[in-house]
Write a protein that holds these residues in place. Sequence first.
Motif, mmCIF file in Angstrom:
data_model
loop_
_atom_site.group_PDB
_atom_site.id
_atom_site.type_symbol
_atom_site.label_atom_id
_atom_site.label_comp_id
_atom_site.label_asym_id
_atom_site.label_seq_id
_atom_site.Cartn_x
_atom_site.Cartn_y
_atom_site.Cartn_z
ATOM 1 N N TYR A 100 0.860 -1.183 0.000
ATOM 2 C CA TYR A 100 0.000 0.000 0.000
ATOM 3 C C TYR A 100 0.894 1.230 0.000
ATOM 4 C CZ TYR A 100 -3.082 3.662 1.786
ATOM 5 O OH TYR A 100 -3.782 4.839 1.949
ATOM 6 N N VAL A 101 0.641 2.160 -0.917
ATOM 7 C CA VAL A 101 1.398 3.407 -0.946
ATOM 8 C C VAL A 101 0.527 4.497 -0.316
ATOM 9 C CG1 VAL A 101 2.412 5.171 -2.447
ATOM 10 C CG2 VAL A 101 2.799 2.765 -2.941
ATOM 11 N N ASP A 102 0.977 4.999 0.827
ATOM 12 C CA ASP A 102 0.229 6.048 1.531
ATOM 13 C C ASP A 102 0.605 7.397 0.920
ATOM 14 O OD1 ASP A 102 -0.763 7.965 3.282
ATOM 15 O OD2 ASP A 102 -0.504 6.683 5.032
ATOM 16 N N SER B 226 -6.420 9.462 2.553
ATOM 17 C CA SER B 226 -5.426 8.400 2.714
ATOM 18 C C SER B 226 -5.581 7.653 4.040
ATOM 19 C CB SER B 226 -4.016 8.974 2.599
ATOM 20 O OG SER B 226 -3.794 9.418 1.284
ATOM 21 N N ALA B 227 -5.920 8.388 5.118
ATOM 22 C CA ALA B 227 -6.051 7.722 6.418
ATOM 23 C C ALA B 227 -7.156 6.670 6.362
ATOM 24 C CB ALA B 227 -6.348 8.759 7.500
ATOM 25 N N THR B 228 -8.276 7.026 5.697
ATOM 26 C CA THR B 228 -9.397 6.082 5.598
ATOM 27 C C THR B 228 -9.033 4.890 4.732
ATOM 28 O OG1 THR B 228 -10.806 8.032 5.642
ATOM 29 C CG2 THR B 228 -11.890 5.963 5.126
ATOM 30 N N GLN C 295 5.295 5.026 2.734
ATOM 31 C CA GLN C 295 4.710 6.321 3.074
ATOM 32 C C GLN C 295 5.383 7.418 2.247
ATOM 33 O OE1 GLN C 295 3.620 6.244 6.970
ATOM 34 N NE2 GLN C 295 2.713 8.276 6.997
ATOM 35 N N VAL C 296 4.614 8.027 1.346
ATOM 36 C CA VAL C 296 5.169 9.031 0.429
ATOM 37 C C VAL C 296 5.822 10.188 1.189
ATOM 38 C CG1 VAL C 296 4.534 10.765 -1.310
ATOM 39 C CG2 VAL C 296 3.686 8.438 -1.504
ATOM 40 N N ALA C 297 5.153 10.695 2.220
ATOM 41 C CA ALA C 297 5.683 11.857 2.949
ATOM 42 C C ALA C 297 7.053 11.572 3.563
ATOM 43 C CB ALA C 297 4.696 12.290 4.028
#
Lengths: 67, 340
Positions: free
Chosen positions: B78-80, B87-89, B113-115
């Motif tokens: 999964y890419v957040d 995204s959280a949901t 996680q992108v960030a």
Amino acid sequence: MKVQLSHPERQVEIKGPKRVRELLRDLNLVAEAHLVIRGDDLVTEDELLKDDDSVEVRPVISGGSYQ
Amino acid sequence: MNCKKCKIKAVIGLPRHNAAFCKPCFNEFVHDQVTRAIKSEHMFGRQDRILVAVSGGKDSLALWDILLKLDYRADALYVDLGIPGYSATSREKVERFAEAIAKPRDATLLIHQVAEEEGAGIRELSQQINRPTCSTCGTIKRYQFNRAAVAHDYDVMATGHNLDDEAARLLGNVLHWQEEYLDKQGPSLPASVEGFAKKVKPLYRLAEREIAAYAVLNKIDYIVEECPMAKGSKMLLYKEALNRLETESPGTKQAFYWGFLDKQAKALHLPLLRPVASREATGSPEQRVPGSGQAQPASASMAEKDRAVLHPCQICQQPTTADICSYCKMMARAKTGATR
């Protein structure tokens, strides 16, 4: 009957009895792009919905870029 | 409306197949369509390790569910993207599915996680580089899924692209005569060079509505809301047009996309076998199909074309046609944009 719609989320009241196919036509929604859900079950287009039914019309199309 | 097979009350009608099914027969139909896709396109075998790209939407979660129920070895990534309020949901849906359905079957969920790596969420990144959010998202996801599949030694990467996705993409490419993209529209793309994972689309025989129905009937809790970044996208417009045609003339989407695949196969003189390859087979005169033990002629395949134009990116070593890949270019621009 109570009809739950999405995009934007809202609820509308539609006079029954009415077949699913007619409900979608009245709401100007394309059958191929929607599912009609009553409780936990899917209902087919020929199903007759009663005036006291509650259904969700769920869009099935998602988009964005092609990954 | 009654089930075509067992004659009890149907839960879904499928006009394009002139059929209707009850829940058990519909599940059987879906599993059968995926099995046919996997086998006819030589996607993977029982021993292959599969990495499913999951987003929290119906297609990717249904794909993971189906592969696990068909006893394939399928993990997921999964890419957040860090989209506020979305995204959280979607991540929560994926994590819940992984815990309830995947974990008992020994399948694992990986998260990127992108960030953390890219330094900002997708919205900020696209502003920094002045590109549409959907295209930034596409570049990041393609890059990270491929990188994870190669780094963790998966044999193949699977995405939840369905018949509607493929038909809409084909319509877009044809409308703009983007012939250079047509080669890559098959449901099974080879691992043509070192650093590229094999990519497959096991849901290409199923319409979006059928996959949503599968998710609802099997109580797969997916994110129903559309990604807020996708509003007004061209893909949605093409899908809408195709679904209007489909409703009036059932079978239009499959005739369009499957017809294209048939013509593409004939053009390659490989009527039943589209080119496939495994990473180990790179450079060999014959290409092994993972898990099948089957050898295929390479001919003038997509793999050969790729090998002629692709080479490692000067920064990250992932295959690219330019000196620096689009992901690294994008990240360099984002850094400049962020400091401006």
